[in-house]
Design a protein around this motif. Sequence first.
Motif, PDB file in Angstrom:
ATOM      1  N   LEU A 148       0.871  -1.404  -0.018  1.00  0.00           N
ATOM      2  CA  LEU A 148       0.170   0.038   0.067  1.00  0.00           C
ATOM      3  C   LEU A 148       0.867   1.199   0.116  1.00  0.00           C
ATOM      4  O   LEU A 148       0.713   2.303  -0.658  1.00  0.00           O
ATOM      5  N   SER A 149       1.885   1.357   0.873  1.00  0.00           N
ATOM      6  CA  SER A 149       2.872   2.380   0.607  1.00  0.00           C
ATOM      7  C   SER A 149       3.455   2.660  -0.442  1.00  0.00           C
ATOM      8  O   SER A 149       3.660   3.826  -1.103  1.00  0.00           O
ATOM      9  N   LEU A 150       3.885   1.436  -0.976  1.00  0.00           N
ATOM     10  CA  LEU A 150       4.716   1.710  -2.310  1.00  0.00           C
ATOM     11  C   LEU A 150       3.756   2.174  -3.257  1.00  0.00           C
ATOM     12  O   LEU A 150       4.237   3.004  -4.311  1.00  0.00           O
ATOM     13  N   LEU A 151       2.536   1.755  -3.258  1.00  0.00           N
ATOM     14  CA  LEU A 151       1.421   2.180  -4.405  1.00  0.00           C
ATOM     15  C   LEU A 151       1.060   3.652  -4.192  1.00  0.00           C
ATOM     16  O   LEU A 151       0.930   4.449  -5.172  1.00  0.00           O
ATOM     17  N   ALA A 152       1.096   3.882  -2.809  1.00  0.00           N
ATOM     18  CA  ALA A 152       0.563   5.292  -2.644  1.00  0.00           C
ATOM     19  C   ALA A 152       1.811   6.305  -3.355  1.00  0.00           C
ATOM     20  O   ALA A 152       1.699   7.320  -4.027  1.00  0.00           O
ATOM     21  N   LYS A 153       2.969   6.089  -3.042  1.00  0.00           N
ATOM     22  CA  LYS A 153       4.195   6.656  -3.565  1.00  0.00           C
ATOM     23  C   LYS A 153       4.452   6.617  -4.967  1.00  0.00           C
ATOM     24  O   LYS A 153       4.551   7.751  -5.644  1.00  0.00           O
ATOM     25  N   ALA A 154       4.118   5.507  -5.628  1.00  0.00           N
ATOM     26  CA  ALA A 154       4.345   5.453  -6.958  1.00  0.00           C
ATOM     27  C   ALA A 154       3.140   6.128  -7.784  1.00  0.00           C
ATOM     28  O   ALA A 154       3.441   6.755  -9.003  1.00  0.00           O
ATOM     29  N   LEU A 191       4.774   3.710 -11.999  1.00  0.00           N
ATOM     30  CA  LEU A 191       3.875   2.367 -11.711  1.00  0.00           C
ATOM     31  C   LEU A 191       4.432   1.175 -12.509  1.00  0.00           C
ATOM     32  O   LEU A 191       4.198  -0.037 -11.861  1.00  0.00           O
ATOM     33  N   ILE A 192       5.384   1.137 -13.409  1.00  0.00           N
ATOM     34  CA  ILE A 192       5.878   0.120 -13.849  1.00  0.00           C
ATOM     35  C   ILE A 192       7.113  -0.408 -12.830  1.00  0.00           C
ATOM     36  O   ILE A 192       7.090  -1.547 -12.798  1.00  0.00           O
ATOM     37  N   ARG A 193       7.774   0.499 -12.195  1.00  0.00           N
ATOM     38  CA  ARG A 193       8.666   0.227 -11.073  1.00  0.00           C
ATOM     39  C   ARG A 193       8.115  -0.483 -10.048  1.00  0.00           C
ATOM     40  O   ARG A 193       8.483  -1.489  -9.493  1.00  0.00           O
ATOM     41  N   TYR A 194       6.676  -0.052 -10.011  1.00  0.00           N
ATOM     42  CA  TYR A 194       6.130  -0.612  -8.793  1.00  0.00           C
ATOM     43  C   TYR A 194       5.527  -2.176  -9.000  1.00  0.00           C
ATOM     44  O   TYR A 194       5.513  -2.726  -8.197  1.00  0.00           O
ATOM     45  N   ALA A 195       5.018  -2.117 -10.246  1.00  0.00           N
ATOM     46  CA  ALA A 195       4.607  -3.537 -10.639  1.00  0.00           C
ATOM     47  C   ALA A 195       5.912  -4.566 -10.558  1.00  0.00           C
ATOM     48  O   ALA A 195       5.381  -5.636  -9.845  1.00  0.00           O
ATOM     49  N   CYS A 196       6.940  -4.276 -10.763  1.00  0.00           N
ATOM     50  CA  CYS A 196       8.053  -5.168 -10.582  1.00  0.00           C
ATOM     51  C   CYS A 196       8.422  -5.384  -9.228  1.00  0.00           C
ATOM     52  O   CYS A 196       8.515  -6.453  -8.758  1.00  0.00           O
TER      53      CYS A 196
END
Length: 301
Positions: A148-154, A191-196
Amino acid sequence: MKSTFETELKRCATAVEAHLQNVLTDQSQAGETVRPPRLMAAMRHGVLNGGKRVRPFLVLQSAALFNVPEKQAMATACALECLHCYSLVHDDLPAMDDDDLRRGEPTVHIAYDDATAILAGDALLTLAFDMVAGDTHIDDHQTARDLLSLLAKASGLGGMIGGQMLDIAAESETPNEADIRQLQAMKTGALIRYACEAGAVLGKATAQDRQRLRRYGEVIGSAFQLADDLLDVTADTQTMGKATGKDADRGKGTLIGIHGIDAVRAMLAQQVAEAQSLLEPFGSKGEILRETAGFIANRNN
Protein backbone atom coordinates in the motif's frame (compact mmCIF):
# COMPACT_ATOMS: atom_id res chain seq x y z
CA MET A 1 3.81 -20.02 -34.15
CA LYS A 2 3.52 -17.81 -31.08
CA SER A 3 6.44 -17.62 -28.65
CA THR A 4 6.11 -18.66 -25.02
CA PHE A 5 6.21 -14.97 -24.10
CA GLU A 6 3.35 -14.03 -26.45
CA THR A 7 1.27 -16.94 -25.23
CA GLU A 8 1.88 -16.03 -21.61
CA LEU A 9 1.14 -12.34 -22.17
CA LYS A 10 -2.19 -13.18 -23.77
CA ARG A 11 -3.05 -15.75 -21.11
CA CYS A 12 -2.33 -13.29 -18.30
CA ALA A 13 -4.34 -10.56 -20.02
CA THR A 14 -7.32 -12.91 -20.24
CA ALA A 15 -6.99 -13.87 -16.55
CA VAL A 16 -6.68 -10.23 -15.50
CA GLU A 17 -9.71 -9.25 -17.60
CA ALA A 18 -11.78 -12.01 -15.98
CA HIS A 19 -10.79 -10.88 -12.49
CA LEU A 20 -11.57 -7.25 -13.29
CA GLN A 21 -15.00 -8.21 -14.63
CA ASN A 22 -15.74 -9.90 -11.31
CA VAL A 23 -14.59 -6.83 -9.39
CA LEU A 24 -16.45 -4.25 -11.49
CA THR A 25 -19.98 -5.56 -11.04
CA ASP A 26 -23.04 -3.54 -10.08
CA GLN A 27 -23.45 -5.67 -6.95
CA SER A 28 -22.47 -3.69 -3.86
CA GLN A 29 -19.90 -5.20 -1.53
CA ALA A 30 -19.65 -5.33 2.27
CA GLY A 31 -19.41 -1.79 3.62
CA GLU A 32 -20.91 -0.22 0.48
CA THR A 33 -24.45 1.14 0.22
CA VAL A 34 -25.06 0.99 -3.52
CA ARG A 35 -23.02 1.08 -6.72
CA PRO A 36 -24.63 3.59 -9.13
CA PRO A 37 -25.12 1.78 -12.47
CA ARG A 38 -23.97 4.70 -14.65
CA LEU A 39 -20.81 5.10 -12.62
CA MET A 40 -20.07 1.39 -12.85
CA ALA A 41 -20.72 1.42 -16.61
CA ALA A 42 -18.23 4.27 -17.03
CA MET A 43 -15.66 2.46 -14.90
CA ARG A 44 -16.04 -0.69 -16.98
CA HIS A 45 -15.73 1.38 -20.15
CA GLY A 46 -12.41 2.74 -18.89
CA VAL A 47 -11.04 -0.62 -17.77
CA LEU A 48 -12.60 -3.46 -19.77
CA ASN A 49 -11.53 -2.17 -23.16
CA GLY A 50 -8.79 -4.55 -24.11
CA GLY A 51 -5.15 -3.63 -23.87
CA LYS A 52 -2.08 -5.74 -23.29
CA ARG A 53 -2.28 -5.44 -19.47
CA VAL A 54 1.49 -4.99 -19.25
CA ARG A 55 1.51 -3.66 -15.68
CA PRO A 56 -0.46 -6.54 -14.11
CA PHE A 57 1.56 -8.94 -16.26
CA LEU A 58 4.73 -7.55 -14.67
CA VAL A 59 3.29 -8.05 -11.18
CA LEU A 60 2.39 -11.66 -11.92
CA GLN A 61 5.69 -12.49 -13.61
CA SER A 62 7.82 -10.76 -10.96
CA ALA A 63 5.95 -12.62 -8.23
CA ALA A 64 6.47 -15.89 -10.12
CA LEU A 65 10.23 -15.43 -9.80
CA PHE A 66 9.74 -16.02 -6.08
CA ASN A 67 7.27 -18.89 -6.50
CA VAL A 68 4.17 -16.86 -5.64
CA PRO A 69 1.06 -18.56 -7.13
CA GLU A 70 -0.79 -16.39 -9.61
CA LYS A 71 -3.98 -16.29 -7.52
CA GLN A 72 -2.01 -14.77 -4.64
CA ALA A 73 -0.70 -11.95 -6.82
CA MET A 74 -3.85 -11.33 -8.87
CA ALA A 75 -5.53 -8.77 -6.61
CA THR A 76 -2.37 -6.65 -6.47
CA ALA A 77 -1.97 -6.94 -10.24
CA CYS A 78 -5.57 -5.92 -10.92
CA ALA A 79 -5.44 -3.11 -8.37
CA LEU A 80 -2.51 -1.65 -10.27
CA GLU A 81 -4.45 -1.92 -13.54
CA CYS A 82 -7.42 -0.10 -12.00
CA LEU A 83 -5.11 2.65 -10.84
CA HIS A 84 -3.43 2.87 -14.24
CA CYS A 85 -6.81 3.04 -15.98
CA TYR A 86 -7.94 5.80 -13.61
CA SER A 87 -4.93 7.83 -14.73
CA LEU A 88 -5.87 7.30 -18.39
CA VAL A 89 -9.48 8.35 -17.80
CA HIS A 90 -8.30 11.59 -16.19
CA ASP A 91 -5.48 12.18 -18.70
CA ASP A 92 -8.01 12.06 -21.54
CA LEU A 93 -10.19 14.81 -20.07
CA PRO A 94 -10.47 18.17 -21.88
CA ALA A 95 -8.62 19.91 -19.04
CA MET A 96 -5.67 17.55 -19.48
CA ASP A 97 -4.74 15.90 -22.82
CA ASP A 98 -8.21 16.33 -24.37
CA ASP A 99 -8.30 13.00 -26.21
CA ASP A 100 -11.34 11.48 -27.90
CA LEU A 101 -9.93 7.98 -28.47
CA ARG A 102 -8.38 5.37 -26.19
CA ARG A 103 -7.55 1.89 -27.49
CA GLY A 104 -9.61 2.68 -30.55
CA GLU A 105 -12.77 3.45 -28.56
CA PRO A 106 -14.32 6.75 -27.37
CA THR A 107 -12.72 7.94 -24.16
CA VAL A 108 -14.86 7.86 -21.02
CA HIS A 109 -15.73 11.56 -21.06
CA ILE A 110 -16.84 11.23 -24.70
CA ALA A 111 -18.87 8.07 -24.11
CA TYR A 112 -20.44 9.53 -20.94
CA ASP A 113 -19.59 13.06 -19.80
CA ASP A 114 -16.80 14.96 -18.06
CA ALA A 115 -18.26 14.75 -14.57
CA THR A 116 -18.90 11.01 -14.83
CA ALA A 117 -15.37 10.47 -16.16
CA ILE A 118 -13.91 12.36 -13.19
CA LEU A 119 -15.93 10.28 -10.74
CA ALA A 120 -15.13 7.04 -12.56
CA GLY A 121 -11.41 7.81 -12.26
CA ASP A 122 -11.78 8.71 -8.58
CA ALA A 123 -13.66 5.47 -7.93
CA LEU A 124 -11.03 3.37 -9.72
CA LEU A 125 -8.27 5.02 -7.70
CA THR A 126 -9.89 4.32 -4.35
CA LEU A 127 -10.96 0.83 -5.43
CA ALA A 128 -7.32 -0.01 -6.19
CA PHE A 129 -6.27 0.58 -2.59
CA ASP A 130 -9.31 -1.31 -1.28
CA MET A 131 -8.37 -4.31 -3.43
CA VAL A 132 -4.88 -4.49 -1.94
CA ALA A 133 -6.03 -3.81 1.63
CA GLY A 134 -8.76 -6.44 1.41
CA ASP A 135 -6.74 -9.16 -0.31
CA THR A 136 -7.15 -12.28 1.82
CA HIS A 137 -4.19 -13.93 0.05
CA ILE A 138 -1.76 -11.50 1.74
CA ASP A 139 -0.95 -13.35 4.91
CA ASP A 140 0.88 -10.73 6.96
CA HIS A 141 0.40 -7.07 7.81
CA GLN A 142 3.90 -5.96 6.83
CA THR A 143 3.50 -7.17 3.26
CA ALA A 144 0.15 -5.38 2.96
CA ARG A 145 1.61 -2.19 4.43
CA ASP A 146 4.57 -2.30 2.06
CA LEU A 147 2.35 -2.83 -0.97
CA LEU A 148 0.00 0.00 0.00
CA SER A 149 2.78 2.44 0.86
CA LEU A 150 4.70 1.70 -2.33
CA LEU A 151 1.52 2.07 -4.40
CA ALA A 152 0.70 5.41 -2.78
CA LYS A 153 4.20 6.75 -3.45
CA ALA A 154 4.34 5.42 -7.01
CA SER A 155 0.96 6.88 -7.92
CA GLY A 156 0.97 10.05 -5.87
CA LEU A 157 2.55 13.46 -5.66
CA GLY A 158 6.12 12.15 -5.90
CA GLY A 159 5.22 9.63 -8.60
CA MET A 160 2.67 9.47 -11.40
CA ILE A 161 0.51 12.44 -10.38
CA GLY A 162 3.56 14.61 -9.76
CA GLY A 163 4.89 13.54 -13.15
CA GLN A 164 1.62 14.60 -14.78
CA MET A 165 2.00 18.02 -13.16
CA LEU A 166 5.52 18.32 -14.57
CA ASP A 167 4.16 17.25 -17.96
CA ILE A 168 1.63 20.08 -17.91
CA ALA A 169 4.38 22.55 -16.99
CA ALA A 170 6.47 21.26 -19.90
CA GLU A 171 3.93 22.73 -22.31
CA SER A 172 4.90 26.27 -21.30
CA GLU A 173 8.45 25.83 -19.96
CA THR A 174 10.99 24.05 -22.14
CA PRO A 175 12.54 21.27 -20.02
CA ASN A 176 16.16 20.18 -20.33
CA GLU A 177 17.18 16.53 -20.65
CA ALA A 178 17.41 15.97 -16.90
CA ASP A 179 13.92 17.45 -16.45
CA ILE A 180 12.50 15.20 -19.18
CA ARG A 181 14.03 12.08 -17.67
CA GLN A 182 12.69 12.99 -14.22
CA LEU A 183 9.22 13.67 -15.62
CA GLN A 184 9.18 10.35 -17.47
CA ALA A 185 10.44 8.40 -14.46
CA MET A 186 7.51 9.75 -12.48
CA LYS A 187 4.63 9.93 -14.96
CA THR A 188 5.23 6.60 -16.72
CA GLY A 189 8.03 4.81 -14.90
CA ALA A 190 6.75 4.88 -11.32
CA LEU A 191 3.85 2.45 -11.83
CA ILE A 192 5.99 0.09 -13.89
CA ARG A 193 8.65 0.17 -11.17
CA TYR A 194 5.92 -0.63 -8.64
CA ALA A 195 4.68 -3.55 -10.73
CA CYS A 196 8.08 -5.21 -10.58
CA GLU A 197 8.90 -4.43 -6.96
CA ALA A 198 5.43 -5.53 -5.83
CA GLY A 199 6.12 -9.03 -7.12
CA ALA A 200 9.25 -9.16 -4.99
CA VAL A 201 7.35 -7.87 -1.96
CA LEU A 202 4.68 -10.52 -2.40
CA GLY A 203 7.43 -13.11 -2.64
CA LYS A 204 9.17 -11.84 0.51
CA ALA A 205 12.37 -11.50 -1.52
CA THR A 206 15.70 -10.54 -0.03
CA ALA A 207 16.59 -6.84 0.02
CA GLN A 208 19.07 -7.46 -2.80
CA ASP A 209 16.52 -9.19 -5.04
CA ARG A 210 13.89 -6.59 -4.24
CA GLN A 211 16.28 -3.83 -5.28
CA ARG A 212 17.16 -5.79 -8.42
CA LEU A 213 13.49 -5.98 -9.43
CA ARG A 214 12.97 -2.33 -8.55
CA ARG A 215 15.85 -1.34 -10.83
CA TYR A 216 14.55 -3.61 -13.58
CA GLY A 217 11.22 -1.79 -13.31
CA GLU A 218 12.92 1.60 -13.49
CA VAL A 219 14.81 0.65 -16.62
CA ILE A 220 11.88 -0.84 -18.51
CA GLY A 221 9.70 2.06 -17.35
CA SER A 222 12.12 4.42 -19.07
CA ALA A 223 12.14 2.15 -22.11
CA PHE A 224 8.34 2.15 -22.18
CA GLN A 225 8.22 5.94 -22.34
CA LEU A 226 10.94 6.19 -24.97
CA ALA A 227 9.06 3.66 -27.10
CA ASP A 228 5.89 5.74 -26.64
CA ASP A 229 7.75 8.85 -27.77
CA LEU A 230 8.97 7.05 -30.87
CA LEU A 231 5.48 5.79 -31.66
CA ASP A 232 4.10 9.30 -31.22
CA VAL A 233 6.23 10.47 -34.16
CA THR A 234 6.31 7.31 -36.29
CA ALA A 235 2.92 5.57 -35.89
CA ASP A 236 -0.54 6.58 -37.08
CA THR A 237 -3.72 7.04 -35.09
CA GLN A 238 -5.32 3.82 -36.37
CA THR A 239 -2.34 1.69 -35.31
CA MET A 240 -2.05 3.38 -31.92
CA GLY A 241 -5.77 3.53 -31.14
CA LYS A 242 -5.29 7.13 -29.96
CA ALA A 243 -4.13 10.45 -31.37
CA THR A 244 -0.45 10.72 -32.33
CA GLY A 245 1.88 13.69 -32.85
CA LYS A 246 0.45 15.49 -29.84
CA ASP A 247 3.77 16.16 -28.11
CA ALA A 248 5.04 18.10 -31.11
CA ASP A 249 1.72 19.90 -31.51
CA ARG A 250 1.87 21.07 -27.89
CA GLY A 251 5.53 21.99 -28.09
CA LYS A 252 6.56 19.52 -25.39
CA GLY A 253 10.22 18.76 -24.98
CA THR A 254 11.19 15.14 -25.58
CA LEU A 255 14.43 13.22 -25.84
CA ILE A 256 13.63 12.72 -29.52
CA GLY A 257 13.49 16.48 -29.91
CA ILE A 258 16.90 16.79 -28.26
CA HIS A 259 18.74 13.78 -29.73
CA GLY A 260 16.72 12.55 -32.71
CA ILE A 261 15.05 9.24 -33.52
CA ASP A 262 18.20 7.19 -34.16
CA ALA A 263 19.81 8.22 -30.87
CA VAL A 264 16.67 7.36 -28.92
CA ARG A 265 16.53 3.95 -30.57
CA ALA A 266 20.12 3.40 -29.44
CA MET A 267 19.13 4.41 -25.90
CA LEU A 268 16.31 1.87 -26.02
CA ALA A 269 18.70 -0.89 -27.02
CA GLN A 270 20.97 -0.02 -24.09
CA GLN A 271 18.05 -0.10 -21.66
CA VAL A 272 16.90 -3.49 -22.90
CA ALA A 273 20.42 -4.83 -22.41
CA GLU A 274 20.60 -3.46 -18.85
CA ALA A 275 17.17 -4.79 -17.95
CA GLN A 276 18.01 -8.24 -19.23
CA SER A 277 21.35 -8.30 -17.40
CA LEU A 278 19.57 -7.56 -14.11
CA LEU A 279 17.70 -10.86 -14.48
CA GLU A 280 20.77 -13.06 -14.94
CA PRO A 281 20.81 -14.28 -11.29
CA PHE A 282 17.37 -15.81 -11.82
CA GLY A 283 18.49 -18.05 -14.67
CA SER A 284 15.77 -19.59 -16.80
CA LYS A 285 13.06 -18.36 -14.39
CA GLY A 286 13.74 -14.84 -15.65
CA GLU A 287 13.26 -15.64 -19.34
CA ILE A 288 9.73 -14.24 -19.63
CA LEU A 289 10.80 -10.96 -18.04
CA ARG A 290 13.85 -10.82 -20.30
CA GLU A 291 11.55 -11.09 -23.30
CA THR A 292 9.24 -8.51 -21.76
CA ALA A 293 12.02 -5.92 -21.87
CA GLY A 294 12.44 -6.43 -25.60
CA PHE A 295 8.69 -6.39 -26.18
CA ILE A 296 8.27 -3.08 -24.35
CA ALA A 297 10.99 -1.45 -26.43
CA ASN A 298 9.86 -2.79 -29.79
CA ARG A 299 6.05 -2.80 -29.59
CA ASN A 300 4.05 -1.11 -32.36
CA ASN A 301 1.24 0.37 -30.26
